[in-house]
Write a protein that holds these residues in place. Structure first.
Motif, mmCIF file in Angstrom:
data_model
loop_
_atom_site.group_PDB
_atom_site.id
_atom_site.type_symbol
_atom_site.label_atom_id
_atom_site.label_comp_id
_atom_site.label_asym_id
_atom_site.label_seq_id
_atom_site.Cartn_x
_atom_site.Cartn_y
_atom_site.Cartn_z
ATOM 1 N N ALA A 1 0.747 -1.456 0.088
ATOM 2 C CA ALA A 1 -0.232 0.224 0.268
ATOM 3 C C ALA A 1 0.555 1.255 -0.152
ATOM 4 N N THR A 2 2.397 1.035 0.363
ATOM 5 C CA THR A 2 3.197 2.617 0.349
ATOM 6 C C THR A 2 3.892 2.640 -0.492
ATOM 7 N N GLN A 3 3.387 1.687 -1.903
ATOM 8 C CA GLN A 3 4.620 2.093 -2.875
ATOM 9 C C GLN A 3 3.105 2.182 -4.090
ATOM 10 N N LEU A 4 1.712 2.475 -3.623
ATOM 11 C CA LEU A 4 0.285 2.408 -4.431
ATOM 12 C C LEU A 4 0.164 4.317 -4.164
ATOM 13 N N SER A 5 -0.578 4.874 -5.235
ATOM 14 C CA SER A 5 -0.910 6.332 -5.422
ATOM 15 C C SER A 5 -2.177 6.433 -5.960
ATOM 16 N N GLY A 6 -2.623 7.556 -5.585
ATOM 17 C CA GLY A 6 -3.515 7.043 -5.672
ATOM 18 C C GLY A 6 -5.004 6.423 -6.324
ATOM 19 N N ALA A 7 -5.536 6.268 -7.276
ATOM 20 C CA ALA A 7 -6.777 5.218 -7.470
ATOM 21 C C ALA A 7 -6.357 4.588 -6.879
ATOM 22 N N GLU A 8 -5.017 2.987 -7.620
ATOM 23 C CA GLU A 8 -4.604 2.332 -7.109
ATOM 24 C C GLU A 8 -4.622 1.543 -5.727
ATOM 25 N N PHE A 9 -4.846 2.368 -4.819
ATOM 26 C CA PHE A 9 -5.074 2.004 -3.506
ATOM 27 C C PHE A 9 -6.164 1.310 -2.975
ATOM 28 N N PHE A 10 -6.878 1.673 -3.861
ATOM 29 C CA PHE A 10 -8.178 0.302 -3.735
ATOM 30 C C PHE A 10 -8.093 -0.249 -3.504
ATOM 31 N N VAL A 11 -7.430 -0.986 -4.695
ATOM 32 C CA VAL A 11 -6.796 -2.576 -4.787
ATOM 33 C C VAL A 11 -6.603 -2.562 -3.132
ATOM 34 N N THR A 12 -6.018 -2.168 -2.401
ATOM 35 C CA THR A 12 -5.536 -2.882 -1.424
ATOM 36 C C THR A 12 -7.311 -2.947 -0.175
ATOM 37 N N VAL A 13 -8.545 -2.596 -0.947
ATOM 38 C CA VAL A 13 -9.580 -2.844 -0.215
ATOM 39 C C VAL A 13 -10.206 -3.791 -0.078
ATOM 40 N N PRO A 14 -10.379 -4.892 -1.088
ATOM 41 C CA PRO A 14 -10.511 -6.058 -1.069
ATOM 42 C C PRO A 14 -9.928 -6.573 0.232
ATOM 43 N N ILE A 15 -8.585 -6.952 0.057
ATOM 44 C CA ILE A 15 -7.854 -7.679 0.684
ATOM 45 C C ILE A 15 -7.668 -7.026 2.686
ATOM 46 N N ILE A 16 -7.332 -5.926 2.589
ATOM 47 C CA ILE A 16 -8.007 -5.378 3.851
ATOM 48 C C ILE A 16 -9.793 -5.895 3.930
ATOM 49 N N CYS A 17 -10.218 -6.406 3.690
ATOM 50 C CA CYS A 17 -12.263 -7.001 3.856
ATOM 51 C C CYS A 17 -11.949 -8.772 4.309
ATOM 52 N N VAL A 18 -10.655 -9.389 3.624
ATOM 53 C CA VAL A 18 -10.634 -10.718 3.768
ATOM 54 C C VAL A 18 -9.633 -10.789 5.238
ATOM 55 N N LEU A 19 -8.845 -9.320 5.634
ATOM 56 C CA LEU A 19 -8.158 -9.989 6.684
ATOM 57 C C LEU A 19 -9.547 -9.845 7.598
ATOM 58 N N LEU A 20 -10.602 -8.790 7.805
ATOM 59 C CA LEU A 20 -11.163 -8.624 8.792
ATOM 60 C C LEU A 20 -12.068 -9.972 8.858
ATOM 61 N N LEU A 21 -12.590 -10.677 7.926
ATOM 62 C CA LEU A 21 -13.241 -11.753 8.132
ATOM 63 C C LEU A 21 -11.920 -12.885 8.939
ATOM 64 N N SER A 22 -11.375 -12.511 8.180
ATOM 65 C CA SER A 22 -10.204 -14.325 8.632
ATOM 66 C C SER A 22 -10.071 -13.703 9.957
ATOM 67 N N THR A 23 -10.254 -12.062 10.207
ATOM 68 C CA THR A 23 -9.905 -11.764 12.087
ATOM 69 C C THR A 23 -10.950 -12.040 13.078
ATOM 70 N N TYR A 24 -11.628 -12.422 12.150
ATOM 71 C CA TYR A 24 -13.024 -12.547 12.905
ATOM 72 C C TYR A 24 -13.458 -13.819 12.965
ATOM 73 N N PHE A 25 -12.807 -14.527 12.372
ATOM 74 C CA PHE A 25 -13.287 -16.564 11.669
ATOM 75 C C PHE A 25 -12.231 -16.868 13.302
ATOM 76 N N MET A 26 -10.863 -16.121 13.697
ATOM 77 C CA MET A 26 -10.082 -16.365 14.799
ATOM 78 C C MET A 26 -11.038 -16.127 15.471
ATOM 79 N N ILE A 27 -11.297 -15.113 15.810
ATOM 80 C CA ILE A 27 -12.061 -14.729 17.291
ATOM 81 C C ILE A 27 -13.474 -16.061 17.572
ATOM 82 N N VAL A 28 -13.827 -16.151 16.754
ATOM 83 C CA VAL A 28 -14.878 -17.389 16.542
ATOM 84 C C VAL A 28 -14.627 -18.552 17.449
ATOM 85 N N VAL A 29 -13.301 -19.378 16.362
ATOM 86 C CA VAL A 29 -12.433 -20.680 16.662
ATOM 87 C C VAL A 29 -12.461 -20.579 18.425
#
Length: 162
Positions: free
Chosen positions: A121-149
């Motif tokens: 993300a530090t190497q992205l600029s402008g609209a390219e940064f939005f590429v990280t949004v789905p990755i962040i969503c997956v990371l948050l979902l995985s964190t929730y899965f860890m909390i459930v387990v």
């Protein structure tokens, strides 16, 4: 004090949530193995094309270590399948320690993916940064899965009797 939940996101109990999470992880691992094997087979069948591509682009990462990457991917996915099976079996039989391998490997994986995401993300600029949004969503979902387990693991430990 660990963050815990009483039920999974779909309103089902923690045991069912763990079974669903383990099953999804197992399916993903098997699908990943199949895709990697097919990619290795496709690379072997298209050897002439690959050699031509590597002559044109010798610095390509695939040309330098393509087969090794697929091999390592298959090995990691096999471990992933085994650990997901532990999660499923531990949830079905109510064995708390069998959930730990999944929690540990998922925690390590989450940490590494978060680090890689921040670096990228530090190497992205402008609209390219939005590429990280789905990755962040997956990371948050995985964190929730860890909390459930982990919540289910703690529930099993509290209810354990000799």
């Amino acid at each position: 004090m660990a963050l815990t939940v009483k039920e999974c996101c779909c309103g089902c109990d923690l045991r069912t949530g763990c079974l669903i999470i383990g099953t999804l992880q197992l399916i993903g691992g098997v699908a990943g193995i199949v895709l990697n094997v097919l990619a290795m087979g496709g690379a072997a069948l298209e050897k002439e094309r690959l050699e031509k591509m590597c002559e044109e682009h010798p610095d390509s990462a695939f040309c330098k270590q393509g087969t090794a990457v697929f091999g390592i991917g298959i090995a990691l996915l096999c471990v992933h399948v085994i650990i997901s099976s532990f999660l499923i079996h531990g949830s079905r039989k109510r064995i708390a320690w069998m959930l730990l391998p999944w929690l540990v490997t998922t925690g390590i994986s989450l940490g590494l993916h978060a680090l890689i995401t921040v670096i990228n993300a530090t190497q992205l600029s402008g609209a390219e940064f939005f590429v990280t949004v789905p990755i962040i969503c997956v990371l948050l979902l995985s964190t929730y899965f860890m909390i459930v387990v982990n919540s289910y693991r703690l529930e099993l430990k509290r209810s354990f009797t000799f």
